[in-house]
Design an enzyme around this catalytic site. Structure first.
Site, PDB file in Angstrom:
ATOM      1  CB  CYS A   1       7.598  -5.023   8.311  1.00 33.75           C
ATOM      2  SG  CYS A   1       8.864  -4.121   9.241  1.00 33.75           S
TER       3      CYS A   1
ATOM      4  CB  CYS B   1       3.245   7.534   3.084  1.00 39.20           C
ATOM      5  SG  CYS B   1       3.783   6.296   4.258  1.00 39.20           S
TER       6      CYS B   1
ATOM      7  CD  GLU C   1      -2.703  -1.194   2.551  1.00 35.98           C
ATOM      8  OE1 GLU C   1      -3.882  -1.519   2.472  1.00 35.98           O
ATOM      9  OE2 GLU C   1      -2.154  -0.925   3.634  1.00 35.98           O
TER      10      GLU C   1
ATOM     11  CB  CYS D   1       3.683  -1.376  13.879  1.00 33.79           C
ATOM     12  SG  CYS D   1       3.629  -0.964  12.122  1.00 33.79           S
TER      13      CYS D   1
ATOM     14  CB  CYS E   1       1.707   6.226  11.148  1.00 35.68           C
ATOM     15  SG  CYS E   1       2.173   7.796  10.500  1.00 35.68           S
TER      16      CYS E   1
ATOM     17  CB  CYS F   1       7.089  -2.011  16.089  1.00 33.21           C
ATOM     18  SG  CYS F   1       8.712  -1.500  15.477  1.00 33.21           S
TER      19      CYS F   1
HETATM   20  N1  SAH Z   1      10.042   0.842   9.550  1.00 30.81           N
HETATM   21  C1  SAH Z   1      10.103   2.268   9.528  1.00 30.81           C
HETATM   22  C2  SAH Z   1       9.032   2.940   8.704  1.00 30.81           C
HETATM   23  C3  SAH Z   1       7.611   2.456   8.815  1.00 30.81           C
HETATM   24  S1  SAH Z   1       6.569   2.970  10.116  1.00 30.81           S
HETATM   25  C4  SAH Z   1      10.138   2.822  10.925  1.00 30.81           C
HETATM   26  O1  SAH Z   1       9.998   2.048  11.870  1.00 30.81           O
HETATM   27  O2  SAH Z   1      10.371   4.004  11.097  1.00 30.81           O
HETATM   28  C5  SAH Z   1       6.414   4.702  10.098  1.00 30.81           C
HETATM   29  C6  SAH Z   1       6.160   5.279  11.500  1.00 30.81           C
HETATM   30  O3  SAH Z   1       4.826   4.992  11.974  1.00 30.81           O
HETATM   31  C7  SAH Z   1       7.103   4.708  12.535  1.00 30.81           C
HETATM   32  O4  SAH Z   1       7.549   5.713  13.390  1.00 30.81           O
HETATM   33  C8  SAH Z   1       6.192   3.744  13.272  1.00 30.81           C
HETATM   34  O5  SAH Z   1       6.673   3.408  14.524  1.00 30.81           O
HETATM   35  C9  SAH Z   1       4.904   4.525  13.310  1.00 30.81           C
HETATM   36  N2  SAH Z   1       3.722   3.737  13.639  1.00 30.81           N
HETATM   37  C10 SAH Z   1       3.564   2.399  13.550  1.00 30.81           C
HETATM   38  N3  SAH Z   1       2.324   2.033  13.941  1.00 30.81           N
HETATM   39  C11 SAH Z   1       1.683   3.169  14.259  1.00 30.81           C
HETATM   40  C12 SAH Z   1       0.364   3.458  14.693  1.00 30.81           C
HETATM   41  N4  SAH Z   1      -0.530   2.495  14.826  1.00 30.81           N
HETATM   42  N5  SAH Z   1       0.038   4.747  14.918  1.00 30.81           N
HETATM   43  C13 SAH Z   1       0.938   5.722  14.722  1.00 30.81           C
HETATM   44  N6  SAH Z   1       2.194   5.517  14.290  1.00 30.81           N
HETATM   45  C14 SAH Z   1       2.574   4.252  14.074  1.00 30.81           C
END
Ligand code: SAH
Length: 345
Positions: free
Chosen positions: A109, A102, A89, A116, A330, A113
């Protein structure tokens, strides 16, 4: 055969030099591909027939496709079908300063985390540079408007797909490619320390964003498994080196998780961790996902956190929320067209 949209101008120059041609042909090809939107070498009237044929047997113009699109006011989410049937996406956001995309960098991935959604599907494979370039080309075509900025913050960890992501950045940054200025390109990483070192030596003027999300290593270990490989101390050390070497301000992303990382003591701890560094903190209101153990911090808690950082001299902003109505915010992107898309397909 190699996809033409994944080729840097430099690679094409080498290709021509190796085959006894002049290297400025690479520039001509780029003008056709990106300036005039050519879809075959046969259209390139200033390239002689024999060379057109050779190019056609070495490079193709294959495109990924838009499988579905979902929109709300300022956001559009695109589901792309890749040539091998995988899905990723990307999200288009309309800012006051222009159109921003984006992009995803991997199918799935591996970073895991805890909060996420994108990591629910383990990494299937890296995206090729052309698959990232085409996300932008297709969106640009769909809205018939130029994309001004790109954030590599979709599905995937860009530094876990380093070479392809670097190629992608160089292609979109090329004045004869998509001509997106380096300062309009942001790469976000969860903190793969050795790759941040490599990035520091690329001599690119792009923005680096670090997903920090915790002010100490104990909490970060719980939220982000990557911290067990490259812990907070190491990460902060490399961030310092990066700033010294590149002279660029680094963004610290901090997703606000209710009663997990958003209390006043944690704000104070974060301020101390970042004191004296040329960084700015972007507080990200959490977008709720299927990880029901995590809730969004209240406005009140976010403001308190913000005030503490501000009072302690840390540059801080609160990220504007985009796309949460269509699960395009995000951490809400997924790489398989699971439930979110089922009623559209
Ligand atoms: N792998 C990379 C880029 C992808 S995530 C990274 O970790 O930076 C982009 C951003 O969105 C990251 O800061 C991630 O931690 C954040 N993110 C992930 N899940 C989220 C959520 N549910 N709400 C808000 N931000 C989130």
């Amino acid at each position: 055969m190699i996809n033409i949209y994944g080729i840097k101008r430099q690679d094409l120059e080498d290709y021509f030099l190796c085959s006894g041609e002049k290297k400025f042909k690479a520039l001509q090809i780029f003008e056709w591909v990106y300036g005039k939107n050519a879809k075959s070498f046969q259209e390139m009237s200033n390239i002689k027939k024999e060379l057109q044929d050779r190019l056609s047997s070495d490079y193709n113009f294959d495109m990924i496709s838009i499988a579905k699109k979902q929109e709300d006011k300022l956001t559009k989410k695109y589901l792309f079908k890749l040539l091998d049937g995988n899905f990723v996406e990307a999200v288009l956001m309309e800012h006051d300063y222009g159109m921003s995309v984006c992009v995803s960098s991997e199918v799935g991935c591996n970073m895991g985390c805890a909060f996420c959604e994108s990591g629910r599907l383990k990494k299937v494979r890296n995206l090729d540079a052309y698959e990232m370039v085409e996300q932008i080309l297709l969106i640009q075509k769909d809205i018939n408007e130029r994309i001004d900025s790109v954030v590599i913050m979709g599905i995937g960890e860009p530094l876990d797909n380093y070479d392809n992501v670097m190629d992608f950045i160089k292609i979109i940054n090329d004045a004869k490619g998509l001509a997106i200025g380096a300062r309009h390109i942001t790469l976000s990483t969860c903190g793969i320390v050795p790759k941040i070192k490599d990035l520091m030596n690329e001599n690119l003027q792009i923005n680096l964003a670090i997903s920090l999300h915790a002010p100490n290593t104990q909490l970060r270990n719980k939220l982000m498994p990557v911290n067990k490989a490259y812990d907070l101390k190491e990460l902060m050390k490399v961030v310092k080196e990066y700033i010294n070497k590149t002279n660029r301000r680094v963004t610290i992303e901090y997703v606000m998780l209710h009663e997990v990382n958003d209390n006043e003591a944690q704000a104070t701890e974060l301020a101390a961790l970042l004191r004296g560094l040329n960084v700015y903190v972007n507080l990200i209101p959490y977008n709720e996902t299927n990880h029901i153990e995590f809730k969004k911090s209240s406005k009140d808690r976010i403001m308190k956190f913000y005030d503490i950082l501000k009072k302690r001299g840390i540059n801080v902003t609160i990220r504007k929320e985009f796309g949460s109505n269509i699960d395009a915010a995000c951490g809400q992107l997924r790489s398989k067209e699971v439930k979110v898309w089922n009623h559209f397909i």
